[in-house]
Design a protein around this motif. Structure first.
Motif, mmCIF file in Angstrom:
data_model
loop_
_atom_site.group_PDB
_atom_site.id
_atom_site.type_symbol
_atom_site.label_atom_id
_atom_site.label_comp_id
_atom_site.label_asym_id
_atom_site.label_seq_id
_atom_site.Cartn_x
_atom_site.Cartn_y
_atom_site.Cartn_z
ATOM 1 N N ASP A 20 -27.265 15.128 -7.666
ATOM 2 C CA ASP A 20 -28.685 15.484 -7.658
ATOM 3 C C ASP A 20 -29.487 14.329 -8.252
ATOM 4 N N LYS A 21 -30.299 13.691 -7.427
ATOM 5 C CA LYS A 21 -31.075 12.540 -7.884
ATOM 6 C C LYS A 21 -31.975 12.883 -9.067
ATOM 7 N N LYS A 22 -32.424 14.118 -9.145
ATOM 8 C CA LYS A 22 -33.335 14.505 -10.228
ATOM 9 C C LYS A 22 -32.662 14.403 -11.595
ATOM 10 N N ASN A 23 -31.336 14.438 -11.603
ATOM 11 C CA ASN A 23 -30.616 14.306 -12.876
ATOM 12 C C ASN A 23 -30.473 12.851 -13.316
ATOM 13 N N ASN A 24 -30.774 11.933 -12.399
ATOM 14 C CA ASN A 24 -30.560 10.520 -12.685
ATOM 15 C C ASN A 24 -31.852 9.738 -12.885
ATOM 16 N N THR A 25 -32.932 10.451 -13.092
ATOM 17 C CA THR A 25 -34.209 9.809 -13.389
ATOM 18 C C THR A 25 -34.572 10.119 -14.836
ATOM 19 N N LEU A 26 -35.820 9.900 -15.224
ATOM 20 C CA LEU A 26 -36.258 10.256 -16.572
ATOM 21 C C LEU A 26 -36.476 11.758 -16.697
ATOM 22 N N LYS A 27 -36.393 12.254 -17.911
ATOM 23 C CA LYS A 27 -36.717 13.651 -18.167
ATOM 24 C C LYS A 27 -38.203 13.894 -17.923
ATOM 25 N N THR A 28 -38.518 15.125 -17.543
ATOM 26 C CA THR A 28 -39.925 15.478 -17.356
ATOM 27 C C THR A 28 -40.598 15.714 -18.698
ATOM 28 N N SER A 29 -41.920 15.633 -18.681
ATOM 29 C CA SER A 29 -42.701 15.834 -19.907
ATOM 30 C C SER A 29 -44.067 16.403 -19.544
ATOM 31 N N SER A 30 -44.549 17.311 -20.378
ATOM 32 C CA SER A 30 -45.897 17.861 -20.181
ATOM 33 C C SER A 30 -46.907 17.213 -21.109
ATOM 34 N N THR A 31 -46.432 16.296 -21.972
ATOM 35 C CA THR A 31 -47.331 15.701 -22.968
ATOM 36 C C THR A 31 -47.387 14.178 -22.880
ATOM 37 N N ASP A 32 -46.652 13.588 -21.959
ATOM 38 C CA ASP A 32 -46.635 12.127 -21.884
ATOM 39 C C ASP A 32 -47.998 11.607 -21.435
ATOM 40 N N PRO A 33 -48.524 10.572 -22.069
ATOM 41 C CA PRO A 33 -49.855 10.080 -21.717
ATOM 42 C C PRO A 33 -49.921 9.365 -20.368
ATOM 43 N N TYR A 34 -48.766 9.008 -19.795
ATOM 44 C CA TYR A 34 -48.776 8.239 -18.554
ATOM 45 C C TYR A 34 -48.506 9.087 -17.314
ATOM 46 N N ALA B 12 -26.607 5.147 -7.911
ATOM 47 C CA ALA B 12 -25.244 4.635 -8.043
ATOM 48 C C ALA B 12 -24.376 5.563 -8.883
ATOM 49 N N GLU B 13 -23.072 5.307 -8.853
ATOM 50 C CA GLU B 13 -22.131 6.027 -9.703
ATOM 51 C C GLU B 13 -22.117 5.449 -11.122
ATOM 52 N N TYR B 14 -22.395 4.156 -11.230
ATOM 53 C CA TYR B 14 -22.363 3.469 -12.524
ATOM 54 C C TYR B 14 -23.709 3.641 -13.244
ATOM 55 N N GLU B 15 -23.992 2.779 -14.205
ATOM 56 C CA GLU B 15 -25.216 2.903 -14.999
ATOM 57 C C GLU B 15 -26.452 2.738 -14.104
ATOM 58 N N GLU B 16 -27.353 3.691 -14.153
ATOM 59 C CA GLU B 16 -28.563 3.594 -13.346
ATOM 60 C C GLU B 16 -29.596 4.626 -13.788
ATOM 61 N N THR B 17 -30.846 4.357 -13.448
ATOM 62 C CA THR B 17 -31.948 5.314 -13.589
ATOM 63 C C THR B 17 -32.848 5.149 -12.375
ATOM 64 N N LEU B 18 -33.135 6.234 -11.699
ATOM 65 C CA LEU B 18 -33.906 6.181 -10.456
ATOM 66 C C LEU B 18 -35.408 6.216 -10.724
ATOM 67 N N PHE B 19 -36.127 5.374 -9.976
ATOM 68 C CA PHE B 19 -37.590 5.409 -9.951
ATOM 69 C C PHE B 19 -38.048 5.258 -8.502
ATOM 70 N N GLU B 20 -38.857 6.182 -8.034
ATOM 71 C CA GLU B 20 -39.548 6.001 -6.763
ATOM 72 C C GLU B 20 -40.728 5.054 -6.998
ATOM 73 N N PRO B 21 -41.316 4.493 -5.945
ATOM 74 C CA PRO B 21 -42.495 3.655 -6.161
ATOM 75 C C PRO B 21 -43.574 4.374 -6.969
ATOM 76 N N SER B 22 -43.766 5.652 -6.694
ATOM 77 C CA SER B 22 -44.624 6.513 -7.512
ATOM 78 C C SER B 22 -43.962 7.889 -7.572
ATOM 79 N N GLU B 23 -44.409 8.729 -8.482
ATOM 80 C CA GLU B 23 -43.755 10.033 -8.673
ATOM 81 C C GLU B 23 -43.630 10.785 -7.350
ATOM 82 N N LYS B 24 -42.398 11.257 -7.066
ATOM 83 C CA LYS B 24 -42.146 11.908 -5.783
ATOM 84 C C LYS B 24 -40.876 12.736 -5.859
ATOM 85 N N ASP B 25 -40.938 13.951 -5.397
ATOM 86 C CA ASP B 25 -39.759 14.814 -5.256
ATOM 87 C C ASP B 25 -38.941 14.899 -6.541
ATOM 88 N N GLY B 26 -39.614 14.992 -7.677
ATOM 89 C CA GLY B 26 -38.925 15.152 -8.949
ATOM 90 C C GLY B 26 -38.350 13.873 -9.521
#
Length: 705
Positions: free
Chosen positions: A128-142, A181-195
């Motif tokens: 699940d790609k959503k597990n390999n990105t940053l955690k969600t936040s309701s208070t982040d300023p960005y 990837a299977e190894y070390e990684e963190t996913l970023f879309e060009p802009s926020e998309k699909d979680g």
């Protein structure tokens, strides 16, 4: 009797005309930032090798290639991660390359605490790609993910590397943000998309965080997996270009169905169209365009990849308008893109060993002869299978012409005639044949099938070359190619031992917290008037520490966090281990009631002539019973240092040189490499003694034995 040739015989008698290359030194293109490779994995294999093999590796990797960029990873996902191996390798690189070496640092993953998977590895995301990105936040300023926390981690990571003397010039906030990837990684879309978190908002946050530093690194990006399918352009369309100090991409796909790295190595022209597309908009000297990673992805070493890499680089520096090319592996365990490293009993290794791969020589044909600030100049070939790229050095002193015969048949080449320049050196590498072999300069050259030939020219005496630039002198300062403003020599709160002590007293590590300091060293001292009981010292060794720079030579002051064991002590601090012991400052107060930061100037680390003593240890002595030491830091480093800054000396081995005796009489004229043996002594037929060898870039004393 007249012998007539039948058509077949006539055809065999025809000799093909020689190829011609045209070079225009006045038609300049982009400026070169450098050539590099990655030191990302297997650092501990390098430092596990015995000293002799290690030194051979460093000489091969750094002196042999003359690299100007080293790519490293940001591995501070674990705050306790040791950086000693990285520091040791970079220290060895700087000893050989000096101040020109720049550091680029990419992150492979955010810390586990910032990812839903709680792991740096993509395999933990369970598909699940959503597990390999940053955690969600309701208070982040960005935005809707923890961008601010990610940016703060990047800042503290940079500071940790800087404290070890590794202050990167460039950072990439995420290696291959599009690669699940299977190894070390963190996913970023060009802009926020699909979680999935957005690269655009992460860039904004990291830029804001790093800009709070006194001397922030430049951010390059977006560093996607490949340049096919408008991948690079899709990221650039969403981000704020003003936050980038350079552009970066990889070449693991080229588009139009050309997605196989190994095949693209054998067909480098697949890259010309997508590279040209990117270059048409982002290629300039304003911000460097850098290819930061590529390899074949093949398990086996292939001879054909030597010519493949040279050809890819030719495409990049011509159509792609690249300012820099960084290959993936400077080294790898057992087998590597450039160098395979073996430490005895590691992996399948039975002994300490280094193995040079064919691609090493492809890079060397460029990096050994082209230094930073050179410019690409116009070059053309009249044969399609003969690829060429040429570089003119800053100051117009030399021109390097790299020719790649991609054909399966040899080519005869008329020696390029360059107005105002003379050919003085030639080197050639042949697929499945001799590599990096010096050949004789001539009016014509045989270019074997599947070969690379580099021709080096130097400016003729009295030549008037227009459009020249002055060679820069790169002073000390902050950034990976320079000296950080401060260097942490030791922070005992993070150590597992007291280090190496000698003299009459030895320090011991204390783990009982004291007024907010978790760990520190207790150093007993004389406890008597030393005029009566004799001077007694505790001597702390710096020589075994993995510091990239020597803080006693490049910094102006020491700041020692210390306190007295039982009352206020007056402590004398100095240097030892050099040409002689020297006292830095007498009477430093160490309060018995609180921790204090005591500043000790390093002015006395030089003798009256300005020459350094070369101390490699610190000495402590006192009438008191002892002191606690929490931290030793050097400050005022680089441009504010009392010592001379490092300067990058132009690689002038193939430049015109003149030999003078000590009375100033001219004795000989030629090129510098013709004058010197490998050990730096004179090979010329002159009397024994000392002479002065000068080029337009340097003046050295040379000895005839």
């Amino acid at each position: 009797m007249i012998r007539k040739l039948v058509p077949a015989a006539l055809a065999s008698a025809v000799v093909a005309s020689a190829a011609t290359i045209t070079i225009d030194p006045a038609d300049t293109k982009q400026k070169i930032l450098g050539f590099g490779a990655g030191s990302v994995y297997y650092q501990d294999w390098v430092t596990a090798m015995g000293n002799a093999t290690q030194q051979a590796f460093y000489d091969t990797a750094f002196t042999g290639l003359n690299l100007s960029i080293l790519r490293i990873g940001n591995w501070k996902q674990d705050s306790e991660k040791s950086l000693a191996n990285d520091a040791a390798i970079i220290k060895a690189a700087r000893q050989r390359l000096g101040n020109k070496l720049k550091i680029e640092m990419s992150s492979w993953s955010a810390p586990p605490s910032l990812k839903p998977s709680n792991s740096i590895n993509g395999s933990a995301g369970n598909g699940d790609k959503k597990n390999n990105t940053l955690k969600t936040s309701s208070t982040d300023p960005y935005g809707a993910f923890v961008y601010a926390d990610f940016a703060h981690w990047w800042k503290t990571s940079y500071q940790a590397y800087e404290a070890m003397g590794i202050a990167p010039d460039y950072i990439s906030l995420q290696n291959e943000p599009d690669m699940n990837a299977e190894y070390e990684e963190t996913l970023f879309e060009p802009s926020e998309k699909d979680g999935i978190a957005g690269y655009d908002k992460a860039l904004q946050a990291v830029s804001d965080s790093l800009n709070s530093l006194a001397n922030p690194p430049k951010i390059i990006g977006p560093e996607p997996l490949g340049i096919g399918f408008n991948n690079f352009q899709n990221y650039m369309a969403k981000l704020d270009d003003s936050k980038l100090g350079g552009y970066a991409y990889h070449l693991y796909h080229a588009g139009d169905g050309n997605d196989n790295s190994g095949q693209n190595y054998l067909n480098p022209e697949n890259f010309r169209k997508p590279m040209s597309s990117i270059a048409s908009r982002w290629g300039s000297d304003t911000k460097p365009l850098i290819m930061t990673e590529f390899c074949t992805m093949e398990n086996d070493i292939r001879e054909a990849d030597m010519v493949g890499l040279a050809h890819i680089m030719q495409v990049g520096f011509t159509s792609g308008k690249l300012n820099a090319y960084i290959a993936w592996e400077l080294y790898w365990g057992e087998k590597g893109q450039f160098i395979g490293v073996c430490a005895a009993n590691w992996g399948n290794c039975t002994k300490d060993e280094i193995v040079i791969a064919p691609e090493y020589h492809a890079m060397r044909h460029y990096s050994k002869f082209v230094n930073p600030n050179a410019r690409v100049i116009t070059s053309t070939s009249d044969q399609d299978e003969l690829k060429v790229v040429a570089f003119r050095s800053v100051g117009c002193d030399s021109i390097s012409v790299i020719t790649i015969n991609t054909a399966n048949a040899p080519v005869s080449l008329n020696a390029p005639s360059i107005n105002g320049y003379n050919a003085i050196y030639a080197v050639q590498s042949v697929e499945s044949g001799a590599k990096s072999k010096e050949i004789t300069t001539s009016v014509s050259y045989n270019l074997p099938a599947r070969s690379i030939t580099t021709l080096v020219y130097t400016m003729s005496a009295g030549a008037n070359i227009g459009n020249c630039e002055d060679a820069p002198i790169e002073e000390g300062g902050n950034g990976g190619s320079n000296i950080p403003s401060s260097i942490t020599i030791v922070d005992f709160s993070k150590e597992t031992s007291a280090g190496k002590w000698s003299g009459e007293f030895e320090g011991t590590l204390v783990t009982t917290p004291l007024d907010g300091v978790s760990q520190y060293v207790k150093l007993p001292l004389a406890g008597c008037n030393q005029d009566d009981c004799g001077y007694q010292h505790g001597v702390y060794a710096l020589s075994d520490m993995a510091l990239v720079y020597d803080p006693l030579q490049v910094c102006s002051d020491l700041v020692i966090t210390m306190r007295g064991v039982d009352s206020t002590n007056s402590v004398n601090i100095g240097g030892a281990g050099g040409s002689e012991w020297t006292s830095y400052q007498y009477g430093n107060d160490a309060s018995g009631s609180e921790w204090s930061e005591v500043t000790i100037p390093l002015t006395n680390e030089k003798d009256e002539s300005g020459a350094p003593f070369g101390s490699n240890s610190l000495t402590f002595n006192s009438n008191g019973s002892g002191i606690y030491i929490a931290k030793i830091e050097a400050v005022g480093c680089g441009t504010t240092s009392i010592h001379s800054n490092f300067k990058y000396a132009f690689n002038d081995n193939h430049m015109q040189a003149k030999l003078f005796d000590l009375n100033g009489n001219l004795l000989w004229t030629g090129t510098k490499n013709q004058a010197l043996n490998d050990n730096g002594t004179l090979r010329l037929d002159v009397r024994q003694g000392t002479y002065i060898l000068k080029t337009s870039s340097s003046s050295i004393r040379a000895v005839k034995k």
